[in-house]
Write a protein that holds these residues in place. Structure first.
Motif, PDB file in Angstrom:
ATOM      1  N   ASN A   9     -15.420  32.342  19.521  1.00 54.15           N
ATOM      2  CA  ASN A   9     -16.256  31.527  20.414  1.00 54.15           C
ATOM      3  C   ASN A   9     -15.613  30.177  20.696  1.00 54.15           C
ATOM      4  O   ASN A   9     -15.667  29.667  21.815  1.00 54.15           O
ATOM      5  CB  ASN A   9     -17.646  31.324  19.806  1.00 54.15           C
ATOM      6  N   GLN A  11     -12.368  29.511  20.636  1.00 54.58           N
ATOM      7  CA  GLN A  11     -11.230  29.714  21.529  1.00 54.58           C
ATOM      8  C   GLN A  11     -11.701  29.938  22.966  1.00 54.58           C
ATOM      9  O   GLN A  11     -11.129  29.402  23.921  1.00 54.58           O
ATOM     10  CB  GLN A  11     -10.406  30.919  21.050  1.00 54.58           C
ATOM     11  N   PHE A  12     -12.787  30.741  23.110  1.00 53.82           N
ATOM     12  CA  PHE A  12     -13.331  30.987  24.449  1.00 53.82           C
ATOM     13  C   PHE A  12     -13.798  29.685  25.089  1.00 53.82           C
ATOM     14  O   PHE A  12     -13.565  29.445  26.281  1.00 53.82           O
ATOM     15  CB  PHE A  12     -14.489  31.981  24.357  1.00 53.82           C
ATOM     16  N   SER A  13     -14.450  28.844  24.287  1.00 58.53           N
ATOM     17  CA  SER A  13     -14.940  27.559  24.798  1.00 58.53           C
ATOM     18  C   SER A  13     -13.787  26.683  25.258  1.00 58.53           C
ATOM     19  O   SER A  13     -13.865  26.031  26.305  1.00 58.53           O
ATOM     20  CB  SER A  13     -15.752  26.851  23.715  1.00 58.53           C
ATOM     21  N   ARG A  14     -12.686  26.674  24.491  1.00 58.92           N
ATOM     22  CA  ARG A  14     -11.520  25.867  24.863  1.00 58.92           C
ATOM     23  C   ARG A  14     -10.892  26.380  26.153  1.00 58.92           C
ATOM     24  O   ARG A  14     -10.525  25.600  27.031  1.00 58.92           O
ATOM     25  CB  ARG A  14     -10.493  25.854  23.729  1.00 58.92           C
ATOM     26  N   TYR A  15     -10.762  27.710  26.262  1.00 58.28           N
ATOM     27  CA  TYR A  15     -10.189  28.283  27.487  1.00 58.28           C
ATOM     28  C   TYR A  15     -11.080  27.984  28.692  1.00 58.28           C
ATOM     29  O   TYR A  15     -10.603  27.701  29.794  1.00 58.28           O
ATOM     30  CB  TYR A  15      -9.996  29.794  27.334  1.00 58.28           C
ATOM     31  N   ARG A  16     -12.400  28.057  28.480  1.00 56.42           N
ATOM     32  CA  ARG A  16     -13.339  27.777  29.557  1.00 56.42           C
ATOM     33  C   ARG A  16     -13.235  26.310  29.988  1.00 56.42           C
ATOM     34  O   ARG A  16     -13.208  26.004  31.180  1.00 56.42           O
ATOM     35  CB  ARG A  16     -14.760  28.096  29.086  1.00 56.42           C
ATOM     36  N   SER A  17     -13.109  25.410  29.027  1.00 59.26           N
ATOM     37  CA  SER A  17     -12.957  23.985  29.343  1.00 59.26           C
ATOM     38  C   SER A  17     -11.653  23.723  30.083  1.00 59.26           C
ATOM     39  O   SER A  17     -11.607  22.921  31.024  1.00 59.26           O
ATOM     40  CB  SER A  17     -13.003  23.149  28.055  1.00 59.26           C
ATOM     41  N   LEU A  18     -10.596  24.414  29.661  1.00 59.43           N
ATOM     42  CA  LEU A  18      -9.304  24.253  30.330  1.00 59.43           C
ATOM     43  C   LEU A  18      -9.390  24.742  31.768  1.00 59.43           C
ATOM     44  O   LEU A  18      -8.891  24.085  32.693  1.00 59.43           O
ATOM     45  CB  LEU A  18      -8.227  25.032  29.577  1.00 59.43           C
ATOM     46  N   LEU A  19     -10.043  25.900  31.984  1.00 53.87           N
ATOM     47  CA  LEU A  19     -10.186  26.439  33.333  1.00 53.87           C
ATOM     48  C   LEU A  19     -11.004  25.491  34.215  1.00 53.87           C
ATOM     49  O   LEU A  19     -10.658  25.246  35.377  1.00 53.87           O
ATOM     50  CB  LEU A  19     -10.855  27.808  33.277  1.00 53.87           C
ATOM     51  N   SER A  21     -11.272  22.268  33.840  1.00 55.53           N
ATOM     52  CA  SER A  21     -10.427  21.089  34.079  1.00 55.53           C
ATOM     53  C   SER A  21      -9.447  21.341  35.212  1.00 55.53           C
ATOM     54  O   SER A  21      -9.237  20.482  36.085  1.00 55.53           O
ATOM     55  CB  SER A  21      -9.666  20.706  32.805  1.00 55.53           C
ATOM     56  N   TYR A 115     -14.797  15.685  29.518  1.00 60.56           N
ATOM     57  CA  TYR A 115     -14.610  15.875  28.076  1.00 60.56           C
ATOM     58  C   TYR A 115     -15.611  15.039  27.282  1.00 60.56           C
ATOM     59  O   TYR A 115     -16.165  15.509  26.277  1.00 60.56           O
ATOM     60  CB  TYR A 115     -13.177  15.511  27.681  1.00 60.56           C
TER      61      TYR A 115
END
Length: 642
Positions: A9, A11-19, A21, A115
């Motif tokens: 979860n 990692q998914f949250s980080r990828y979602r935040s990156l997308l 951004s 952020y």
């Protein structure tokens, strides 16, 4: 198993935040990409960059000293000046580079805002909407597309870094003893960023209050005196900035006296402006770089309605804040951050300004976003419907912002658009008339200037601008009349004294011209053109020693001014200092190797020193550049015959 799920979860949250951004940055680029082809505008960009010799020498001790001590343009914002100095050192007169810097700061601001709200609230999608609204709202175009408003994007960058480090400090040190808190690196960094922000634009004086609001929500800290103690350094910095700013702006003449805009007019304008900013946030139409101040006062009905609307909204949000604190925080953020620029202390001629909303609208975005999440009906497929509604709103704002960006293409598009969407906008009309004169459209320029003077016959700037246009088309006597009128209405306008001196010099009244050049220099001691023209006039009067003195003064402020070097060489020659004159002319030729006149003058001076062979070489170089130059041919023949 639970640990693996939690890790996935995260990692998914980080990828979602990156997308998210990446999408935010892409949206900004899509809206603002044309500006790299845009020009500087003749509305503060000249004051801040193109005509500001103080930033054009690069980053050095002298330019740093100026940035911190000058109070130039009626502002003390040394960090902003340093950013312009660095930009000019890199991009010179390519306006696109300066625009790109603004866009980069806007992208950074958007990502940091996203952020910070994710860090504070844990709510990714509401935080994304707040950041997206900040990124593409049409009211923010002015702050991003206007080079002179670097102070907006730069100060907000430090504002958001202050918030970011403050939130990190709170989350890490909430249970620590007071001394440990105050020595925490994040706490100290937040103070440092705040100071940098104040030195970028003093509008950040409200940041300590915003931090207290964040303590209330979303950080939800326990109310205690420690919250106030830790804010003391912030309040001290704000107070110091207020004092410095007021003194600098009053000295520079930017603070308008109460006699011009009385307290009743200012308060009424503040009430109406608070409401107008909300209306323009919802429906961003007829946006202008300058909304003229109505000195006759707003209608009583409009003020009463505005006051009632503000009171009603305040009561409503305070009531709702009993259960949902974000209503109070968002509303007080909006009201409080506008206080320094709402017009109670009037600076400039605007009744309101789009650029003042750059950070203030964030409070309203918070209310809209979290309010929708809490109170909109429990629709079927609620999340999908909310997403579609948010995308529709953002798309509409993005399209409007794209159209607004086009207004900033150049001075002509900016002034014409502003005059179309505002009435009785005398300042923009005056600037428009001046710019038309610079484009060689003299008849239109004179027509617009006369139209402006009918609205405001005592405007020194308008008389000066009209005189400048008349001088260009050799209507010198009329120009002199307008320059004298400008000095009458504002004796402290250096350009009027300078222009009058130029006109008098053109009429052959050299002694009087000298007087007015000196008057211009009394008002503006770093006026390079005035030093240069004064020295040339003294040269014409055969006062060569004085001429050299003022050429030297001009070169103190602009050491690479080729005209000053060339004319100083002539003055030195006339004063009998031939060797120094030769050195000066040789220096000019290193920069202007195709200057026929300089080669000819060099040959004459070399002959005077008996260096005939070198003189012949100089004449021949002049003729290589321009074989038809009869004067140089004659000098060469005479030198060869010796």
């Amino acid at each position: 198993m639970k640990q693996n799920t939690k890790k996935m979860n995260g990692q998914f949250s980080r990828y979602r935040s990156l997308l998210i951004s990446i999408c935010l940055a892409a949206a900004i680029i899509a809206v603002y990409w044309p500006v790299y082809k845009y020009d500087f505008v003749k509305y503060d960009d000249d004051t801040y960059v193109t005509n500001n010799i103080n930033i054009q020498s690069g980053l050095n001790f002298k330019s740093l000293h100026w940035a911190f001590t000058s109070g130039y343009a009626s502002n003390w914002h040394p960090v902003t000046w340093i950013s312009h100095i660095l930009d000019y050192q890199i991009f010179k007169n390519w306006a696109g580079g300066h625009h790109i810097t603004n866009i980069l700061f806007h992208i950074l601001n958007t990502l940091i805002l996203f952020y910070v709200f994710v860090r504070m609230t844990g709510a990714i999608w509401p935080s994304a909407f707040i950041a997206a609204a900040f990124a593409i709202h049409p009211l923010h175009v002015e702050s991003v597309a206007w080079i002179a408003e670097r102070k907006d994007v730069l100060s907000t960058f430090f504002w958001l870094l202050t918030m970011l480090t403050y939130v990190q400090y709170v989350l890490k040190m909430e249970t620590a003893p007071l001394l440990s808190r105050l020595c925490n690196r994040y706490y100290l960094l937040s103070i440092a960023f705040f100071v940098f922000g104040l030195m970028s634009k003093p509008m950040l004086v409200t940041v300590p209050f915003v931090l207290l609001l964040l303590d209330y929500w979303p950080l939800e800290r326990k109310i205690s005196r420690l919250l106030l103690i830790e804010k003391i350094p912030f309040f001290v910095c704000s107070f110091a900035s207020c004092i410095i700013t007021f003194l600098v702006q009053r000295k520079g003449g930017a603070v308008v006296a109460f006699e011009s805009f009385g307290p009743a007019i200012r308060i009424n304008n503040a009430v109406v402006s608070y409401v107008m900013y909300i209306i323009k946030m919802i429906w961003p139409d007829r946006l202008a770089v300058l909304y003229p101040y109505d000195t006759t006062g707003l209608s009583t009905g409009k003020v009463i309605i505005g006051g009632f609307v503000l009171l009603l909204i305040s009561i409503c949000f305070i009531y709702l804040a009993r259960r949902r604190r974000f209503f109070a925080v968002g509303w007080l953020w909006y009201l409080g951050t506008l206080v320094p620029v709402i017009g109670l202390v009037q600076v400039g001629a605007q009744s309101m300004a789009n650029r003042y909303t750059y950070i203030t609208l964030t409070g309203l975005f918070v209310i809209i976003t979290f309010g929708a999440k809490e109170y909109l009906p429990k629709w079927k497929n609620k999340n999908l419907n909310f997403t579609l509604l948010a995308c529709f709103i953002l798309a509409a704002w993005a399209l409007t912002a794209s159209r607004q960006v086009k207004c900033w293409k150049n001075s002509l598009t900016l002034f014409e658009h502003t005059l179309q969407v505002t009435e009785n906008n005398s300042l923009i009309l005056s600037n428009y008339a001046t710019y038309l004169g610079e484009l060689g459209r003299f008849d239109e320029s004179i027509e617009k200037s006369n139209k402006f003077l009918k609205i405001k016959p005592d405007s020194a700037e308008a008389h000066n601008n009209l005189g400048s246009t008349l001088l260009k088309i050799d209507r010198t006597d009329e120009a002199i009349g307008h320059f004298r009128a400008a000095i009458k209405y504002n004796p402290n306008l250096p350009q009027a004294s300078f222009n009058l001196a130029v006109a008098l010099q053109k009429k052959g009244k050299l002694e009087e011209a000298v007087y007015y050049y000196k008057q211009a220099l009394k008002i503006k001691p770093n006026y390079v053109d005035a030093y240069l023209n004064l020295a040339i006039t003294l040269n014409e009067l055969e006062k060569y020693d004085q001429a050299v003195e003022f050429f030297n003064k001009a070169l103190e402020f602009d050491r690479n001014n080729i005209f000053a070097h060339g004319y100083r060489g002539m003055a030195l020659a006339a004063a009998g200092e031939t060797d120094k004159a030769i050195e000066e002319i040789r220096f000019v030729l290193t920069i202007r190797p195709n200057d026929v006149e300089m080669y000819r003058n060099l040959g004459i001076l070399l002959e005077r020193r008996g260096r005939t062979a070198e003189a012949i070489e100089a004449y021949r170089k002049a003729l290589q550049i321009d074989p038809s130059d009869k004067n140089t041919k004659q000098f060469l023949e005479e030198a060869l015959g010796k």
